[in-house]
Design a protein around this motif. Sequence first.
Motif, PDB file in Angstrom:
ATOM      1  N   GLU A  87     -10.282 -23.139  23.337  1.00  0.00           N
ATOM      2  CA  GLU A  87     -11.246 -23.015  24.425  1.00  0.00           C
ATOM      3  C   GLU A  87     -12.368 -24.053  24.384  1.00  0.00           C
ATOM      4  OE1 GLU A  87     -11.012 -21.036  27.063  1.00  0.00           O
ATOM      5  OE2 GLU A  87      -9.087 -20.288  26.318  1.00  0.00           O
ATOM      6  N   GLU A 117      -7.540 -28.610  35.527  1.00  0.00           N
ATOM      7  CA  GLU A 117      -8.145 -28.028  34.341  1.00  0.00           C
ATOM      8  C   GLU A 117      -9.647 -27.873  34.532  1.00  0.00           C
ATOM      9  OE1 GLU A 117      -8.919 -31.287  31.105  1.00  0.00           O
ATOM     10  OE2 GLU A 117      -6.865 -31.562  31.868  1.00  0.00           O
ATOM     11  N   GLN A 125     -18.467 -19.965  29.616  1.00  0.00           N
ATOM     12  CA  GLN A 125     -17.589 -18.818  29.885  1.00  0.00           C
ATOM     13  C   GLN A 125     -18.333 -17.506  29.649  1.00  0.00           C
ATOM     14  OE1 GLN A 125     -13.534 -19.006  28.284  1.00  0.00           O
ATOM     15  NE2 GLN A 125     -13.841 -21.199  27.918  1.00  0.00           N
ATOM     16  N   LYS A 205      -6.587 -16.880  28.862  1.00  0.00           N
ATOM     17  CA  LYS A 205      -6.445 -17.849  29.951  1.00  0.00           C
ATOM     18  C   LYS A 205      -5.841 -17.200  31.189  1.00  0.00           C
ATOM     19  CE  LYS A 205      -4.372 -22.267  31.225  1.00  0.00           C
ATOM     20  NZ  LYS A 205      -3.516 -23.400  30.807  1.00  0.00           N
ATOM     21  N   ASN A 206      -4.851 -16.322  30.978  1.00  0.00           N
ATOM     22  CA  ASN A 206      -4.193 -15.608  32.070  1.00  0.00           C
ATOM     23  C   ASN A 206      -3.596 -14.323  31.502  1.00  0.00           C
ATOM     24  OD1 ASN A 206      -2.449 -14.646  34.104  1.00  0.00           O
ATOM     25  ND2 ASN A 206      -2.140 -16.707  34.914  1.00  0.00           N
ATOM     26  N   ARG A 222       2.579 -19.466  23.733  1.00  0.00           N
ATOM     27  CA  ARG A 222       1.188 -19.939  23.785  1.00  0.00           C
ATOM     28  C   ARG A 222       0.525 -19.791  22.419  1.00  0.00           C
ATOM     29  NH1 ARG A 222      -2.592 -22.046  26.710  1.00  0.00           N
ATOM     30  NH2 ARG A 222      -4.750 -21.330  26.632  1.00  0.00           N
TER      31      ARG A 222
END
Length: 751
Positions: A87, A117, A125, A205-206, A222
């Motif tokens: 991150e 990106e 964040q 991320k998702n 990932r």
Amino acid sequence: MSKPIKLIRKFLIIFAFTMLFVALGGGIAFALIWRSETLDISRLTTLSQTATFYDSEQQLIDTQNNIKYCHIDQINPNCINAFIAVEDKNFYRHHGISLPRIAKAFINNLAAGYSKEGASTITQQLVKNTYLTNEKTLQRKIREAILALKVEQNFTKEEIIELYLNAIYFGNNNYGIANASEFYYNKTPAELTIAESAGLAGIIKNPTKYDPILNHNNFKNRAHLILKLMYEQNLISTLEYENALKESLEIKTPQTLWLGTNYQTMALKEAAKILNLSENDIINYGYQIDTYYQPEKQQLLYDSINNSEYDLDGEKFALLSSTNGQIQALWTSNPTLLTARRNFGSVMKPLLVYAPALELGIIQPATLIDDSPLIDSDFNPQNFDDKYHGLVSARESLVHSYNVPAVKILNATTIEAATVIGNKMGLNLENENLSMALGNTSQGTTFLELAGGYQTIANQGKYTPARFIRSIRDRNGQTVYFDLTNKYNYAPQVLTTDTSFLLTDMLIDTVKNGTARKLAPLNIEIAAKTGTTERKNTNTNTDATLVSYTPENLLVVWHGNATMKPENDLPSGATGGSKLAYVAKDIHKTISNSNATFICPNSVKMIRLDNLDYQNGKLNLASNNTPDCETTSDLFSNRYQPTSVSENYLTTTPTLLDGKVIDNKAQIWFETLPHQTYEIYKNNTLQAVIRHKSGTYTFIDNSPQSNNTYYVTASINGKYPQISNEIILYLDNKQDVYNKPIESKRIPWYF
């Protein structure tokens, strides 16, 4: 000085002044926003789930995951490094924003032609997750950067990473590192391995794409990418990297979940789809989600399907909704089933076969279908009892879940027409074949699609997809979505009311006399269909399903093999009509209104089948209240009501004859049905009479002569004779000659 040089010089001067004004303007704007933006430290240090879910009575739904705050000294350092590696690798070197990272992201996005990106640091964040809305404007990005800089002025790096790890969303209703660690691995953050830490870092991320339960391969891939980043950034050694890659990353979700976990998971997914946002955004931006959830029914669902008395094998799933699609309760022992696509077997027949055929007038409940072997077909399914039953009505075929008649009905309807109608009911049909008649589809079906299809039938032909959400409000209380179906009864009419009622009436008979008869003692008006999926060439089952509905409620219950590994199969006795029926019975007994009835539309009429005037070719109609017509009457749609019926209403089946001479003996064989009488002729002379036979029958002529001609007649009680093709057998075995081929043709109310 030449003219081109002057132009270039002029351009550079203008460009320089433009950039100066932009920088000056940006600086002034930045300064103004800096002065106006106050950092509310309490919003960072008081963390809680920002999205809220409400039940049908507008009461807050209890959540499984009130955030368990975890201090940094209780988190494995490798876990912290995993998040930093993926991150924000410069986390300890910047002061809230990373100008090199912003420049790199800008160049990459420019080259890609879209926003490929982001450039947010971990500090940014944290601000985004606790402060800002989802608006994608330059002002919001500036506010994010300013607040990130102010956070860095008020907190140490260790405090920032601690706040961050306790604020982020990990999917499946898990907020914060402590909850996620416990939910996915049954560990504390201090106990996490390097690979497990990389796995958690990859989710954020998702959370949908990298869901460890629903998309484990994506999750694992990932995690391996993040391990590589950790190795390349010298955060782990070569040996640690190699050992971490060997870990299986097995998910150990607790078996006893909070009662509403599955429901809230699906409501969150639905909200994200409705608003075209990520699940993380729904959580972070404080949406208030009103659902159809009813806690008392959720408890009933859970208690019934987990009743130790029934001891259901394998994994379990249960869904309860109103007949217009409002899901009131949902529970499963395996979260992968929430979105899994499966082949549910015969429980799909009403949706894939009978609804399209009724809608197009191919059949009515009284239509006779020849339950006999399929001839000249590459697809030859068997009935579950390995028997053929001769002429049976469409009603009987559905009640007893016969396979062969279902295939013949679908073939007469055509796969293309059935696909169109099935898709209108929310099914995902594409490139199908005749095995669709047995409930097998190319893409499989989700539980929600299955419920939505049956809700269409139960809701008088209106397509009402299964859904969880009544309305959605933003953090300011402004309504941004409202379920129009709930307020205005808005739903497209995809089946006529007569089709939905006729099919419901047939499924009521399935409870009275068929595979769902264990529900009959309820003494309420209830329709149901069972389904069982067998593993090919074994004596085991993978799925057992029961769908049942009353005028008010629809229930789906299932147990089976969620992993599809052979060792997890159900025994052959575990069917949709066995233990599951007791579960459904318990639930309906508690919630059903005994006075509720399905409304028969004016487009449906009762017709006496035994009161036919054959001479005049007309039918006499019986009134709906005729008490003595239960076994001699049936329901018809006015759209396809017969105006005349010939004696072929009870017709015989054309017989296909085959034969060969073996050892100077003529062998003649053909398929028989128990309700038909067969007469075998040689050279127009009767040789034998065959009655009450089922399956292939072989007649042997011990004294054949050259050029003998054979044929067979079939009749019912001496009526409706059909003559087979003729064959000529030669003693020299050189050839078998066939003539008079039989052509299959449609006969009123029979095929």
